[in-house]
Scaffold this motif. Structure first.
Motif, short mmCIF file in Angstrom:
data_model
loop_
_atom_site.label_atom_id
_atom_site.label_comp_id
_atom_site.label_asym_id
_atom_site.label_seq_id
_atom_site.Cartn_x
_atom_site.Cartn_y
_atom_site.Cartn_z
N GLU A 1 33.78 35.74 45.76
CA GLU A 1 34.91 36.68 45.76
C GLU A 1 36.14 35.99 46.34
O GLU A 1 36.09 35.41 47.42
CB GLU A 1 34.55 37.91 46.59
N GLN A 2 37.25 36.08 45.60
CA GLN A 2 38.49 35.44 46.03
C GLN A 2 39.55 36.50 46.33
O GLN A 2 39.67 37.48 45.60
CB GLN A 2 39.02 34.51 44.94
N ASN A 3 40.28 36.27 47.40
CA ASN A 3 41.46 37.09 47.70
C ASN A 3 42.45 36.22 48.44
O ASN A 3 42.20 35.81 49.58
CB ASN A 3 41.09 38.31 48.54
N PRO A 4 43.56 35.84 47.80
CA PRO A 4 44.52 34.92 48.43
C PRO A 4 45.26 35.50 49.63
O PRO A 4 45.93 34.76 50.35
CB PRO A 4 45.48 34.59 47.29
N LEU B 1 34.77 41.94 28.12
CA LEU B 1 35.65 43.09 28.12
C LEU B 1 37.12 42.71 28.24
O LEU B 1 37.99 43.52 27.94
CB LEU B 1 35.28 44.04 29.27
N SER B 2 37.39 41.48 28.69
CA SER B 2 38.78 41.06 28.94
C SER B 2 39.49 42.10 29.80
O SER B 2 40.56 42.61 29.45
CB SER B 2 39.54 40.84 27.62
N ALA B 3 38.89 42.40 30.92
CA ALA B 3 39.39 43.45 31.81
C ALA B 3 40.75 43.10 32.37
O ALA B 3 41.10 41.92 32.50
CB ALA B 3 38.39 43.68 32.95
N PRO B 4 41.55 44.13 32.72
CA PRO B 4 42.84 43.85 33.36
C PRO B 4 42.64 43.08 34.66
O PRO B 4 41.63 43.23 35.33
CB PRO B 4 43.40 45.25 33.64
N THR B 5 43.60 42.25 34.99
CA THR B 5 43.49 41.47 36.22
C THR B 5 43.61 42.37 37.43
O THR B 5 44.25 43.42 37.40
CB THR B 5 44.58 40.40 36.29
N GLY B 6 42.99 41.95 38.53
CA GLY B 6 43.02 42.73 39.76
C GLY B 6 44.42 42.82 40.34
O GLY B 6 45.26 41.95 40.12
N THR C 1 34.81 36.09 41.04
CA THR C 1 35.45 37.38 40.84
C THR C 1 36.69 37.50 41.71
O THR C 1 36.77 36.91 42.80
CB THR C 1 34.49 38.55 41.15
N ILE C 2 37.64 38.25 41.21
CA ILE C 2 38.86 38.51 41.97
C ILE C 2 39.46 39.84 41.50
O ILE C 2 39.85 39.98 40.34
CB ILE C 2 39.87 37.35 41.84
#
Length: 512
Positions: free
Chosen positions: A273-276, A426-431, A245-246
């Motif tokens: 969980e990823q956060n660059p 759902l093809s949700a919007p990207t974070g 997830t991101i």
């Protein structure tokens, strides 16, 4: 079980439960249908008489663990249809790994088998051929989309080596087969590709093929055949779930809630969980703030990328099964229970469930072999994890899930599609904190075409003919959407882009 030994398209010996039975000296195809009429509840094996001593009788029940299986093994180094079928068919069923059980519609008269009920369902559906190989290939090609599971199976023969015959490969047969089993446009492309890549002028086979009609059967013709596998794929029934997830905190929460309602609860959910942003910390407070009916293993990393995230998660799996999930999926309370029931029923160690977007209608309503693998909608047995992983060369590109599926197939395990239970994507919007990766080739003067990751997949898993066939179709498709309309300039530029794609694909091969 009925075993039919044959030679030169004629039956020479028939055994039923180990005893010789009388038979008419018939063409092998006619004999198979006649035997199916008389022994409608039996498995029917065909075997060339020269291979009788090598037939591995002890493995047959294991190979045919339910009634909707057709399998064979070709002792020849070459297939009945020439490698040029790859110019027409780009699916993973063409490049056969003969060392394992591999999904394939290309059948052989060397040795194989099918249940009598399948043969009887096929009776009178098409005109019978005098050539046994042609008949077997046609049957499998037509029936595979209808739910017949077709395999090349190396376990048919014991102590087998060196007995390899070279089949005569005729362009007349190839063109006829393409005309009868594919859209008519493919015979034109086959003609073109043979000239472009092999300098063959095949006008006469092309013209002859025009006199044959396309074969078609009702997609539901096998629906009355019951399936209940004798193969054991489930013991403990424990399931771990992995979710990369991101930037989708809310959507991930809904996924965890769906998992918490399951009638068959997972043992562990592994969230990566990823956060660059190297100054960031986790935003998933609900993992520790709420009580969950399963263990949640939460991994936080500053390294973005789905391949890396999934590999980190897979390394934490210790249950019998693993559900490869995504952070924007929704599903019913019986997803895990019903999927495992399907896997037990079909003896399947891998499944990819129907994965629609919102309001997308289902087009295929029966279980069958598929040419894809979904990294967000699949269940696999964890004993496969020491053989497969997400290849890092595909990171930030396309094809990592397809490559993962090919690794599974080449390990000897098939991928089955289950139309239900479904998983809604759902093809949700990207974070908001996702960053666009800097690709190694994005500043090249000549941009690679196709994407280097697509080319990498082709190099790893397709035949040279399939790659060249893909090149031809891409050439025509891309011409419609690019700006260069001068055909000569377009061809020159396309060739440069193709070479650039090959270069980068080979660079990605060794990426760790």
């Amino acid at each position: 079980m009925v075993i039919v030994y044959h030679q030169n398209n004629k039956v020479v010996q028939v055994q039923y439960d180990g005893k010789h039975i009388d038979f008419e000296e018939l063409n092998i195809i006619q004999a198979l249908f006649k035997i199916a009429d008389s022994y409608s509840d039996q498995l029917i094996i065909w075997c060339h008489i020269d291979l009788k001593a090598n037939l591995n009788l002890s493995k047959l029940q294991e190979i045919f663990h339910h009634n909707k299986i057709m399998a064979s093994y070709n002792v020849s180094e070459s297939s009945f249809l020439s490698e040029a079928i790859g110019y027409v068919d780009g699916a993973p069923f063409v490049k056969i790994n003969k060392e394992v059980c591999y999904p394939a519609w290309q059948m052989s008269n060397s040795v194989g088998g099918i249940h009598a009920s399948v043969l009887l369902s096929f009776k009178n559906k098409i005109k019978e051929s005098d050539d046994f190989d042609y008949f077997l290939n046609s049957l499998a090609k037509l029936a595979m989309p209808a739910g017949l599971l077709c395999y090349s199976e190396s376990a048919f023969l014991n102590d087998f080596s060196d007995k390899k015959e070279n089949n005569k490969q005729s362009l007349f047969v190839l063109f006829r087969f393409v005309k009868q089993h594919y859209k008519v446009s493919w015979i034109f492309l086959l003609l073109l590709n043979l000239f472009l890549y092999q300098k063959k002028i095949a006008f006469l086979p092309f013209i002859t093929s025009l006199f044959y009609r396309r074969r078609a059967i009702n997609i539901d013709f096998l629906n009355n055949i019951e399936v209940q596998s004798s193969k054991k794929v489930l013991e403990k029934g424990t399931v771990d779930v992995i979710i990369p997830t991101i930037g989708r905190k809310k959507y991930l929460y809904d996924v965890l809630k769906d998992l918490a309602k399951q009638t068959h609860l997972p043992k562990k959910v592994i969230v990566v969980e990823q956060n660059p942003n190297h100054e960031s910390t986790s935003e998933l407070d609900y993992i520790s703030d709420e009580t969950w009916p399963f263990t949640i293993k939460h991994i936080f990393t500053h390294q973005a990328g789905a391949c890396n995230a999934r590999n980190l998660a897979l390394a934490e799996v210790d249950s019998e099964w693993v559900f490869l999930n995504d952070d924007d999926n929704r599903f019913g309370i019986d997803l895990i229970e019903k999927t495992l029931e399907n896997c037990v029923k079909y003896g399947s160690a891998v499944s990819s469930n129907f994965y629609p977007r919102i309001d997308e209608k289902r087009k295929v309503d029966h279980v069958n072999q598929v040419d894809f693998f979904g990294s967000g909608n699949s269940f696999i047995t964890s004993n496969l994890l020491d053989k497969v992983s997400f290849r890092m060369g595909f990171e930030f590109g396309y094809g990592e899930d397809s490559d993962f599926g090919m690794q599974i197939r080449n390990s000897g395990v098939d991928v089955l599609y289950f139309p239900s239970p479904e998983i809604t994507h759902l093809s949700a919007p990207t974070g908001g904190f996702r960053t666009k990766p800097v690709l190694a080739w994005q500043n090249d003067v000549v941009q690679p075409k196709p994407s280097p990751t697509i080319m990498l997949f082709n190099l790893l898993h397709k035949t040279p003919e399939q790659i060249n066939g893909y090149k031809t179709t891409l050439f025509f498709k891309f011409y419609k959407v690019q700006t260069i309309k001068n055909p000569i300039r377009y061809y020159s530029n396309f060739q440069k882009q193709w070479v650039q794609s090959l270069y980068w694909a080979n660079e990605l091969k060794n990426k760790k």
